[in-house]
Design an enzyme around this catalytic site. Structure first.
Site, PDB file in Angstrom:
ATOM      1  N   ASP A 190       0.864  -1.177   0.000  1.00  0.00           N
ATOM      2  CA  ASP A 190       0.000   0.000   0.000  1.00  0.00           C
ATOM      3  C   ASP A 190       0.898   1.223   0.000  1.00  0.00           C
ATOM      4  O   ASP A 190       1.640   1.466   0.961  1.00  0.00           O
ATOM      5  CB  ASP A 190      -0.919   0.003   1.222  1.00  0.00           C
ATOM      6  CG  ASP A 190      -1.795   1.249   1.265  1.00  0.00           C
ATOM      7  OD1 ASP A 190      -2.596   1.433   0.338  1.00  0.00           O
ATOM      8  OD2 ASP A 190      -1.657   2.039   2.221  1.00  0.00           O
ATOM      9  N   GLU A 274      -1.325  -1.395  -5.975  1.00  0.00           N
ATOM     10  CA  GLU A 274      -2.556  -0.776  -6.446  1.00  0.00           C
ATOM     11  C   GLU A 274      -2.239   0.179  -7.588  1.00  0.00           C
ATOM     12  O   GLU A 274      -1.242   0.907  -7.535  1.00  0.00           O
ATOM     13  CB  GLU A 274      -3.222  -0.023  -5.299  1.00  0.00           C
ATOM     14  CG  GLU A 274      -4.628   0.443  -5.600  1.00  0.00           C
ATOM     15  CD  GLU A 274      -5.292   1.064  -4.388  1.00  0.00           C
ATOM     16  OE1 GLU A 274      -6.477   1.426  -4.484  1.00  0.00           O
ATOM     17  OE2 GLU A 274      -4.620   1.190  -3.349  1.00  0.00           O
ATOM     18  N   CYS A 326     -12.715  -4.703   5.912  1.00  0.00           N
ATOM     19  CA  CYS A 326     -12.006  -5.327   7.030  1.00  0.00           C
ATOM     20  C   CYS A 326     -11.270  -6.564   6.520  1.00  0.00           C
ATOM     21  O   CYS A 326     -11.875  -7.446   5.900  1.00  0.00           O
ATOM     22  CB  CYS A 326     -12.993  -5.709   8.129  1.00  0.00           C
ATOM     23  SG  CYS A 326     -12.256  -6.668   9.480  1.00  0.00           S
ATOM     24  N   CYS A 329     -12.836 -10.003   8.467  1.00  0.00           N
ATOM     25  CA  CYS A 329     -14.125 -10.627   8.152  1.00  0.00           C
ATOM     26  C   CYS A 329     -14.629 -10.279   6.759  1.00  0.00           C
ATOM     27  O   CYS A 329     -15.608 -10.876   6.299  1.00  0.00           O
ATOM     28  CB  CYS A 329     -15.166 -10.227   9.197  1.00  0.00           C
ATOM     29  SG  CYS A 329     -15.505  -8.450   9.252  1.00  0.00           S
ATOM     30  N   CYS A 345     -13.668  -2.452  13.284  1.00  0.00           N
ATOM     31  CA  CYS A 345     -14.686  -3.065  12.437  1.00  0.00           C
ATOM     32  C   CYS A 345     -15.979  -3.206  13.233  1.00  0.00           C
ATOM     33  O   CYS A 345     -15.979  -3.747  14.345  1.00  0.00           O
ATOM     34  CB  CYS A 345     -14.217  -4.419  11.923  1.00  0.00           C
ATOM     35  SG  CYS A 345     -15.440  -5.289  10.904  1.00  0.00           S
ATOM     36  N   CYS A 348     -16.900  -7.435  13.300  1.00  0.00           N
ATOM     37  CA  CYS A 348     -16.155  -8.406  14.112  1.00  0.00           C
ATOM     38  C   CYS A 348     -15.415  -7.757  15.269  1.00  0.00           C
ATOM     39  O   CYS A 348     -14.866  -8.458  16.122  1.00  0.00           O
ATOM     40  CB  CYS A 348     -15.170  -9.179  13.246  1.00  0.00           C
ATOM     41  SG  CYS A 348     -13.840  -8.156  12.551  1.00  0.00           S
ATOM     42  N   ASP A 355      -3.378   1.516   7.098  1.00  0.00           N
ATOM     43  CA  ASP A 355      -2.441   1.234   6.016  1.00  0.00           C
ATOM     44  C   ASP A 355      -2.145  -0.258   5.895  1.00  0.00           C
ATOM     45  O   ASP A 355      -2.107  -0.807   4.791  1.00  0.00           O
ATOM     46  CB  ASP A 355      -1.146   2.014   6.230  1.00  0.00           C
ATOM     47  CG  ASP A 355      -1.371   3.520   6.174  1.00  0.00           C
ATOM     48  OD1 ASP A 355      -2.275   3.940   5.434  1.00  0.00           O
ATOM     49  OD2 ASP A 355      -0.663   4.255   6.876  1.00  0.00           O
TER      50      ASP A 355
END
Length: 401
Positions: A190, A274, A326, A329, A345, A348, A355
Site C-alpha cells: 500500500d 494498487e 475489514c 471478516c 470493524c 467483528c 495502512d
C-alpha cells in the site's frame, strides 16, 4: 529483455567541444528533416519517407552551408533522423489510440538544457582495455564504471543533462540466466505519503521526502537565479546551480526506489500493488508530496525487475475499496477520512491499522496467499451474546487457583 545502464563521464575541454559540435549537428539535422516534412504537409504533398530524408542529408553535406555536418560521425546524424521517425510514430499511434496521446514533433532549440547523441555498433565505438569509451571524432572519454555490463552493449548514448553532467548510457540484452530461484513469501504493498510503502506483513517504510527536505536550499538557489539579468553569464551559472540542486534530489529519490524495489523483488515471489491515479492526485493540494514520492517510477522499477528476475507483479484496480474492507471478516465499512489511521470493524470488532489493513486487502485482491495475521490487528471489545450475558441462575463452584 533490453536494459539501459548509465555511467558518469568526465570529458576533457576538447572532448566537451567535440560533443557540443555533435549535439548541434544532430539538432540541425533533426530540424531540417522536420521542416521538410512540415513544408510538404502544408503544400499538400505526400509524407516524405526516411529514405528520402537520408538522401537529402547526404546531398546537404556537399553544400557550403552544411559542409560542417561532415565534422561529426555520420551515424549520429542518421540516428537523429531515426529519432524524428519515432516521434512521428508516437504521434500517429496516439491518434489511433494505440498509446497515450502525444503532441506532434517540435523543433529542437540550442537552448535546450538536455542534449544527447546516439552511436550504434556500426559507428565503430568501443570500450578500450584501459576502461575508456572511444567515440568516433570525439576521442577516449573517461568513464566512472560503477558496475560491470552483463553483456556486450548494442548502442551507447551520450547525454548532457540540465546540470551540465555527462553520462554514457548503454543498451544491453539480458537473458534467463538472471532468473532468481523461487521463494515462498508473497506481499501486498500500500503506497502512501506519510509512509512511502506499507507491506502486508506489517512492515512500514517511512517516506524520505527528499524534495521537502531540500526545499530551503532549492528556494535559495531559485531566488538567486531570479535576480540575475536574462542572457548574462551569471544567470547561466545560477541556472546550473538550480539544476544541480534538483539533480541531487532526483538522484537520491531514484537510489531509494532502486534499493527498495530490488529488495522487495528478491525477497518475494509475487508482489501486488494498487494502480493509483497519480495524475488525478497531482491536481490536488497534495500535488507536491505526490510528485516527491514518485510512485509511478517505483512501480515501473518493480515491473521490469519482476520480469527480469522471474517474479510476478500484479496490479489491482484503483477502485478496489482496500481502505474500507475489514481484512479479518471482509465486511465493507464505508469510506473514512484521511485523519482516521486506526478504525474498529463494526462487524467483528477487530481494531485495524488503516495502512496495513489496506496492504493485506491489496494482496487478497491480487489472489496472493497472504495471511491477515501480519496486519497487526487485535480483537476489540465485542458485546457478549445474550446467552452468555448476566449471572448464572444457580451458584457455580469457584475454580481453585
Amino acid at each position: 529483455m533490453q536494459l539501459r545502464y548509465s555511467f558518469r563521464q568526465y570529458p576533457s575541454a576538447g572532448q566537451r567541444s567535440a560533443l557540443s559540435r555533435a549535439f548541434g549537428c544532430a539538432r540541425v539535422v533533426y530540424n531540417d528533416a522536420l521542416r521538410a516534412r512540415e513544408t510538404a504537409r502544408a503544400a499538400g504533398l505526400p509524407f516524405i519517407p526516411s529514405g528520402e530524408l537520408s538522401k537529402q542529408l547526404t546531398a546537404s553535406k556537399k553544400t557550403p552551408g552544411r559542409a560542417w555536418l561532415a565534422e561529426v560521425s555520420s551515424v549520429v546524424l542518421q540516428q537523429s533522423l531515426r529519432d524524428l521517425d519515432t516521434a512521428y510514430k508516437n504521434f500517429f499511434d496516439g491518434l489511433r489510440g494505440k498509446r497515450p496521446k502525444t503532441g506532434p514533433p517540435r523543433f529542437k532549440s540550442r537552448k535546450d538544457t538536455r542534449q544527447s547523441v546516439r552511436f550504434t555498433a556500426n559507428a565503430g565505438w568501443k570500450i578500450t582495455t584501459g576502461g575508456k569509451l572511444r567515440l568516433p571524432k570525439v576521442g577516449d572519454l573517461a568513464v566512472k564504471w560503477s558496475r560491470s555490463l552483463p553483456s556486450t552493449p548494442s548502442t551507447v548514448t551520450v547525454v548532457k543533462d540540465s546540470a551540465g553532467r555527462y553520462f554514457a548510457s548503454f543498451v544491453v540484452e539480458t537473458g534467463p540466466e538472471e532468473t532468481l530461484p523461487e521463494t515462498t513469501p508473497e506481499v501486498g504493498i500500500d503506497l502512501g505519503l506519510k509512509h512511502f510503502a506499507v507491506l502486508s506483513d506489517g512492515t512500514k517504510i517511512d517516506s524520505p521526502r527528499f524534495l521537502r527536505r531540500a526545499e530551503k536550499r532549492l528556494n535559495k538557489a531559485q531566488r538567486a537565479l531570479s535576480r540575475k539579468e536574462k542572457g548574462s553569464k551569471n544567470r547561466d551559472k545560477a541556472r546550473i546551480r538550480v539544476a544541480r540542486a534538483h539533480a541531487r534530489v532526483a538522484d537520491a529519490r531514484r537510489e531509494f526506489h532502486h534499493r527498495l524495489s530490488t529488495r522487495l523483488i528478491r525477497e518475494n515471489q509475487a508482489v501486488a500493488v494498487e494502480d493509483l491515479a497519480v495524475k488525478g492526485l497531482a491536481r490536488t493540494r497534495l500535488a507536491k508530496s505526490v510528485h516527491d514520492a514518485g510512485w509511478s517510477a517505483f512501480v515501473s522499477m518493480l515491473e521490469y525487475k519482476a520480469a527480469r528476475y522471474g517474479r510476478t507483479l500484479i496490479r489491482i484496480g484503483r477502485f478496489e475499496p482496500t481502505s474500507q474492507v475489514c481484512s479479518q471478516c471482509g465486511v465493507q465499512d464505508g469510506p473514512k477520512p484521511l485523519h482516521i489511521r486506526v478504525w474498529t470493524c463494526s462487524a467483528c470488532g477487530a481494531v485495524l491499522d488503516r495502512d496495513i489493513n489496506a496492504a493485506v486487502n491489496v494482496a487478497k485482491a491480487a489472489g496472493l496467499a497472504v495471511s491477515a495475521c501480519g496486519a497487526q490487528v487485535r480483537p476489540g471489545l465485542v458485546p457478549a451474546p445474550r446467552s452468555e450475558a448476566g449471572t448464572h441462575p444457580t451458584p457455580q463452584p469457584s475454580t481453585a487457583r
